[in-house]
Design a protein around this motif. Structure first.
Motif, PDB file in Angstrom:
ATOM      1  N   LYS A 139      62.509  53.482  23.345  1.00 42.02           N
ATOM      2  CA  LYS A 139      62.818  54.498  22.344  1.00 42.02           C
ATOM      3  C   LYS A 139      62.127  55.790  22.730  1.00 42.02           C
ATOM      4  N   VAL A 140      62.825  56.883  22.487  1.00 46.96           N
ATOM      5  CA  VAL A 140      62.209  58.202  22.578  1.00 46.96           C
ATOM      6  C   VAL A 140      62.069  58.677  21.143  1.00 46.96           C
ATOM      7  N   PHE A 141      60.838  58.881  20.728  1.00 48.54           N
ATOM      8  CA  PHE A 141      60.540  59.297  19.361  1.00 48.54           C
ATOM      9  C   PHE A 141      60.472  60.822  19.330  1.00 48.54           C
ATOM     10  N   VAL A 142      61.380  61.456  18.593  1.00 51.83           N
ATOM     11  CA  VAL A 142      61.474  62.916  18.517  1.00 51.83           C
ATOM     12  C   VAL A 142      60.996  63.364  17.133  1.00 51.83           C
ATOM     13  N   THR A 143      60.062  64.315  17.116  1.00 50.58           N
ATOM     14  CA  THR A 143      59.547  64.841  15.852  1.00 50.58           C
ATOM     15  C   THR A 143      59.775  66.347  15.798  1.00 50.58           C
ATOM     16  N   TYR A 144      59.862  66.871  14.603  1.00 55.07           N
ATOM     17  CA  TYR A 144      60.045  68.310  14.394  1.00 55.07           C
ATOM     18  C   TYR A 144      59.049  68.799  13.351  1.00 55.07           C
ATOM     19  N   TYR A 145      58.452  69.954  13.633  1.00 54.65           N
ATOM     20  CA  TYR A 145      57.545  70.592  12.691  1.00 54.65           C
ATOM     21  C   TYR A 145      57.875  72.079  12.607  1.00 54.65           C
ATOM     22  N   PRO A 146      58.003  72.606  11.403  1.00 55.67           N
ATOM     23  CA  PRO A 146      58.115  74.063  11.301  1.00 55.67           C
ATOM     24  C   PRO A 146      56.723  74.675  11.520  1.00 55.67           C
ATOM     25  N   ILE A 147      56.673  75.784  12.213  1.00 54.39           N
ATOM     26  CA  ILE A 147      55.391  76.450  12.448  1.00 54.39           C
ATOM     27  C   ILE A 147      55.081  77.344  11.254  1.00 54.39           C
ATOM     28  N   GLN A 148      53.899  77.127  10.686  1.00 53.83           N
ATOM     29  CA  GLN A 148      53.452  77.903   9.525  1.00 53.83           C
ATOM     30  C   GLN A 148      52.020  78.357   9.770  1.00 53.83           C
ATOM     31  N   ASN A 149      51.860  79.312  10.647  1.00 57.96           N
ATOM     32  CA  ASN A 149      50.536  79.800  11.055  1.00 57.96           C
ATOM     33  C   ASN A 149      49.654  78.686  11.614  1.00 57.96           C
ATOM     34  N   ASP A 150      50.262  77.661  12.215  1.00 61.76           N
ATOM     35  CA  ASP A 150      49.508  76.543  12.776  1.00 61.76           C
ATOM     36  C   ASP A 150      49.996  76.173  14.180  1.00 61.76           C
ATOM     37  N   PHE A 151      50.474  77.175  14.918  1.00 59.89           N
ATOM     38  CA  PHE A 151      51.003  76.942  16.261  1.00 59.89           C
ATOM     39  C   PHE A 151      49.969  76.282  17.170  1.00 59.89           C
ATOM     40  N   ALA A 152      48.748  76.802  17.173  1.00 59.32           N
ATOM     41  CA  ALA A 152      47.678  76.252  18.028  1.00 59.32           C
ATOM     42  C   ALA A 152      47.388  74.795  17.668  1.00 59.32           C
ATOM     43  N   ASP A 153      47.452  74.457  16.385  1.00 61.46           N
ATOM     44  CA  ASP A 153      47.212  73.074  15.966  1.00 61.46           C
ATOM     45  C   ASP A 153      48.281  72.129  16.511  1.00 61.46           C
ATOM     46  N   HIS A 154      49.531  72.580  16.524  1.00 65.23           N
ATOM     47  CA  HIS A 154      50.615  71.750  17.059  1.00 65.23           C
ATOM     48  C   HIS A 154      50.439  71.520  18.561  1.00 65.23           C
ATOM     49  N   ILE A 155      50.051  72.556  19.278  1.00 67.29           N
ATOM     50  CA  ILE A 155      49.807  72.418  20.722  1.00 67.29           C
ATOM     51  C   ILE A 155      48.668  71.431  20.960  1.00 67.29           C
ATOM     52  N   LYS A 156      47.575  71.580  20.220  1.00 69.06           N
ATOM     53  CA  LYS A 156      46.428  70.674  20.376  1.00 69.06           C
ATOM     54  C   LYS A 156      46.814  69.229  20.081  1.00 69.06           C
ATOM     55  N   GLU A 157      47.594  69.025  19.031  1.00 72.75           N
ATOM     56  CA  GLU A 157      48.014  67.667  18.663  1.00 72.75           C
ATOM     57  C   GLU A 157      48.914  67.058  19.739  1.00 72.75           C
ATOM     58  N   ALA A 158      49.830  67.848  20.265  1.00 71.35           N
ATOM     59  CA  ALA A 158      50.723  67.348  21.327  1.00 71.35           C
ATOM     60  C   ALA A 158      49.913  66.981  22.573  1.00 71.35           C
ATOM     61  N   GLU A 159      48.968  67.821  22.948  1.00 71.12           N
ATOM     62  CA  GLU A 159      48.141  67.533  24.115  1.00 71.12           C
ATOM     63  C   GLU A 159      47.207  66.357  23.856  1.00 71.12           C
ATOM     64  N   LYS A 160      46.736  66.225  22.632  1.00 70.64           N
ATOM     65  CA  LYS A 160      45.890  65.085  22.269  1.00 70.64           C
ATOM     66  C   LYS A 160      46.661  63.777  22.456  1.00 70.64           C
ATOM     67  N   MET A 161      47.938  63.778  22.041  1.00 68.50           N
ATOM     68  CA  MET A 161      48.772  62.576  22.203  1.00 68.50           C
ATOM     69  C   MET A 161      48.932  62.214  23.679  1.00 68.50           C
ATOM     70  N   VAL A 162      48.995  63.212  24.539  1.00 67.09           N
ATOM     71  CA  VAL A 162      49.116  62.954  25.980  1.00 67.09           C
ATOM     72  C   VAL A 162      47.803  62.412  26.521  1.00 67.09           C
ATOM     73  N   TYR A 163      46.718  63.113  26.244  1.00 72.52           N
ATOM     74  CA  TYR A 163      45.444  62.777  26.870  1.00 72.52           C
ATOM     75  C   TYR A 163      44.744  61.577  26.237  1.00 72.52           C
TER      76      TYR A 163
END
Length: 185
Positions: free
Chosen positions: A76-100
């Motif tokens: 399965k490829v799990f696809v998620t969507y988030y609207p950005i609400q002044n939290d762009f940096a948080d989304h990047i950090k969370e995505a990278e956290k999931m990788v690392y």
């Protein structure tokens, strides 16, 4: 005497021509998948993309979250969507956290950045080598309003050699998804 020498010589030739029995290595299962035909995924969300007809799409827990299912591969490829609400940096950090988080089992992580400025599609594609639970991951953003992530998971133990054909097939599908990804106006 000559007859005895010829007899011994012929006997040795016949005995030495026998086949040696050597244990054969275990054979590996050869997996072949169909050439993908792509279809457009339409939804009520802020994005659209193309996916393989070898897969199916089902809803996940939240609106605009989906599973791209590969039932014959148990993936399965799990696809998620988030609207950005002044939290762009948080989304990047969370995505990278999931990788690392997978560095414990991954032997290496290859990161490739991509951008399609004409479509306002930017992001990173991660390929995790080794016995990682998730072999492929990416995030896509327009950097102002939208943020999408995707993670590949198999419903089996991570065995890199056995899963390699399936990972490569899905990797090509995920790259096609990235190439065809668009934000709705």
């Amino acid at each position: 005497m000559i007859k005895n020498v010829i007899f011994i010589f012929v006997s040795l030739l016949l005995i030495s021509c026998g086949k040696d029995h050597v244990p054969k290595p275990y054979g590996e299962l050869r997996l072949e998948y169909p050439t993908p035909k792509y279809q457009k995924f339409e939804n009520n969300c802020a994005y659209t993309f193309e996916y393989s007809d070898f897969a199916s799409i089902s809803d996940a827990k939240k609106p605009c979250w989906y599973y791209i299912n590969y039932p014959k591969m148990k993936a399965k490829v799990f696809v998620t969507y988030y609207p950005i609400q002044n939290d762009f940096a948080d989304h990047i950090k969370e995505a990278e956290k999931m990788v690392y988080e997978h560095t414990i089992k991954a032997s290496s992580i290859d990161t490739k950045s991509f951008e399609y400025p004409d479509k306002k599609v930017y992001g990173n594609f991660y390929e995790l080598k080794g016995q990682s639970a998730s072999n492929l991951q990416f995030y896509i953003t327009d950097s102002t309003k939208h943020f999408v992530t995707a993670y590949l998971y198999f419903n089996t133990r991570p065995k890199p050699d056995s899963l390699a054909p399936a990972v490569n097939y899905i990797k090509n599908d995920m790259k096609h998804l990235l190439d065809t990804f668009e934000w709705k106006k």
